[in-house]
Design a protein around this motif. Sequence first.
Motif, PDB file in Angstrom:
ATOM      1  N   SER A  61       1.515  -7.126   1.596  1.00  0.00           N
ATOM      2  CA  SER A  61       2.379  -6.127   2.218  1.00  0.00           C
ATOM      3  C   SER A  61       1.701  -4.762   2.311  1.00  0.00           C
ATOM      4  O   SER A  61       0.998  -4.348   1.389  1.00  0.00           O
ATOM      5  CB  SER A  61       3.678  -5.977   1.415  1.00  0.00           C
ATOM      6  OG  SER A  61       4.528  -5.022   2.030  1.00  0.00           O
ATOM      7  N   ASN A  62       1.940  -4.097   3.428  1.00  0.00           N
ATOM      8  CA  ASN A  62       1.617  -2.682   3.557  1.00  0.00           C
ATOM      9  C   ASN A  62       2.952  -1.967   3.721  1.00  0.00           C
ATOM     10  O   ASN A  62       3.374  -1.671   4.833  1.00  0.00           O
ATOM     11  CB  ASN A  62       0.709  -2.445   4.766  1.00  0.00           C
ATOM     12  CG  ASN A  62       0.459  -0.962   5.011  1.00  0.00           C
ATOM     13  OD1 ASN A  62       0.712  -0.129   4.142  1.00  0.00           O
ATOM     14  ND2 ASN A  62      -0.022  -0.619   6.203  1.00  0.00           N
ATOM     15  N   PRO A  63       3.641  -1.719   2.608  1.00  0.00           N
ATOM     16  CA  PRO A  63       4.999  -1.162   2.676  1.00  0.00           C
ATOM     17  C   PRO A  63       4.959   0.350   2.911  1.00  0.00           C
ATOM     18  O   PRO A  63       3.892   0.953   2.828  1.00  0.00           O
ATOM     19  CB  PRO A  63       5.543  -1.479   1.284  1.00  0.00           C
ATOM     20  CG  PRO A  63       4.347  -1.382   0.407  1.00  0.00           C
ATOM     21  CD  PRO A  63       3.177  -1.861   1.232  1.00  0.00           C
ATOM     22  N   PRO A  64       6.109   0.967   3.176  1.00  0.00           N
ATOM     23  CA  PRO A  64       6.135   2.439   3.213  1.00  0.00           C
ATOM     24  C   PRO A  64       5.838   2.970   1.815  1.00  0.00           C
ATOM     25  O   PRO A  64       6.462   2.518   0.855  1.00  0.00           O
ATOM     26  CB  PRO A  64       7.589   2.765   3.584  1.00  0.00           C
ATOM     27  CG  PRO A  64       8.251   1.480   3.935  1.00  0.00           C
ATOM     28  CD  PRO A  64       7.440   0.372   3.371  1.00  0.00           C
ATOM     29  N   TYR A  65       4.875   3.887   1.707  1.00  0.00           N
ATOM     30  CA  TYR A  65       4.542   4.377   0.359  1.00  0.00           C
ATOM     31  C   TYR A  65       4.254   5.875   0.302  1.00  0.00           C
ATOM     32  O   TYR A  65       3.957   6.420  -0.767  1.00  0.00           O
ATOM     33  CB  TYR A  65       3.354   3.597  -0.226  1.00  0.00           C
ATOM     34  CG  TYR A  65       2.101   3.595   0.622  1.00  0.00           C
ATOM     35  CD1 TYR A  65       1.326   4.742   0.766  1.00  0.00           C
ATOM     36  CD2 TYR A  65       1.657   2.434   1.252  1.00  0.00           C
ATOM     37  CE1 TYR A  65       0.171   4.732   1.526  1.00  0.00           C
ATOM     38  CE2 TYR A  65       0.500   2.412   2.019  1.00  0.00           C
ATOM     39  CZ  TYR A  65      -0.240   3.569   2.152  1.00  0.00           C
ATOM     40  OH  TYR A  65      -1.386   3.549   2.911  1.00  0.00           O
ATOM     41  N   VAL A  66       4.309   6.548   1.430  1.00  0.00           N
ATOM     42  CA  VAL A  66       4.036   7.991   1.411  1.00  0.00           C
ATOM     43  C   VAL A  66       5.219   8.686   0.730  1.00  0.00           C
ATOM     44  O   VAL A  66       6.380   8.323   0.964  1.00  0.00           O
ATOM     45  CB  VAL A  66       3.842   8.511   2.854  1.00  0.00           C
ATOM     46  CG1 VAL A  66       3.611  10.016   2.857  1.00  0.00           C
ATOM     47  CG2 VAL A  66       2.684   7.785   3.548  1.00  0.00           C
TER      48      VAL A  66
HETATM   49  N1  GLN Z   1      -1.825   4.584   5.513  1.00  0.00           N
HETATM   50  C1  GLN Z   1      -0.771   5.285   6.191  1.00  0.00           C
HETATM   51  C2  GLN Z   1      -1.071   6.754   6.200  1.00  0.00           C
HETATM   52  O1  GLN Z   1      -1.284   7.350   5.163  1.00  0.00           O
HETATM   53  C3  GLN Z   1       0.575   5.032   5.530  1.00  0.00           C
HETATM   54  C4  GLN Z   1       0.954   3.624   5.687  1.00  0.00           C
HETATM   55  C5  GLN Z   1       2.156   3.264   4.879  1.00  0.00           C
HETATM   56  O2  GLN Z   1       2.941   4.059   4.409  1.00  0.00           O
HETATM   57  N2  GLN Z   1       2.268   2.010   4.706  1.00  0.00           N
HETATM   58  O3  GLN Z   1      -1.124   7.336   7.257  1.00  0.00           O
END
Ligand code: GLN
Length: 279
Positions: free
Chosen positions: A186-191
Amino acid sequence: MTPLKAPVTVAEALRHAASAGLPRAEAQYLLQAVLDCTRSWLIAHDTDLLSDTQQQRFQDWLSQRLDDVPLAYLVGEKEFFGLRLQVTPDTLVPRPDTEVLVQWALEQLQGLTAPRVVDLGTGSGAIALALASQRPDANVHMVDVSPGALAVASGNAQRLGLTVHAHLGSWFQPLEGQAPFDLIVSNPPYVAGNDHHLRALRHEPRSALTPGGNGLSDIAHLTKQAPAWLKPGAWLLMEHGWDQAESVASLLHEQGFRDVSLRRDLGDQPRASGGRWAG
Ligand code: GLN
């Protein structure tokens, strides 16, 4: 920005973009898409004139790009792991850093025959489709809570001739009744919700970028739920922010994952973590 006066040549259009502040490579990329030509054609045709329609489109794309609209939304596609993916404002633009996660997933699948794999929060389908293209024997599933995103992902699968199973819903919820998996990725929302980078990313779906707060709530949810969906010895691999590796490792340890480890991105920042479910 003063509009261009018709007619303009390729060289004049590029100069105009440069004086408006757009990096030359980006201007060339946009103009290539407007003229539907290759880079070498563009370079060899400096003095060719743009038609009115081409010039208007270029001008329009240039102002949108200067307003931070991703290049991929303007031209409608992005290359990821050698695949041409359609992207729309319903989906995050696939990042090259995420190829590190795909590479790691492929390593974990080595030695498994017809593995069952699921990509949670697939967006444009980038991870699921990269895995399906590299491992035609795999049984690949992709999940997204956004109907718009899932439609884009399914369209990409169809165009690329890849067989994947699409599920609409939140994380594991639409997988009810599925057998356990050999790999969850998964590449979930993480910011984090207050991250100042979100402003520059404002044209991408906010819900795909951040769960709010410290950015870890979706990763925590996945880590908690994943064991019920993993075969013994199977891996959970997740992308995360450069400064979240320690927190993600703690979450994985707390849930009883073994062999917790980390991969770095192209800029040598911690970018993905995972562990093996001991069962
Ligand atoms: N990598 C993305 C970014 O920092 C964020 C992707 C995500 O939240 N999955 O722009």
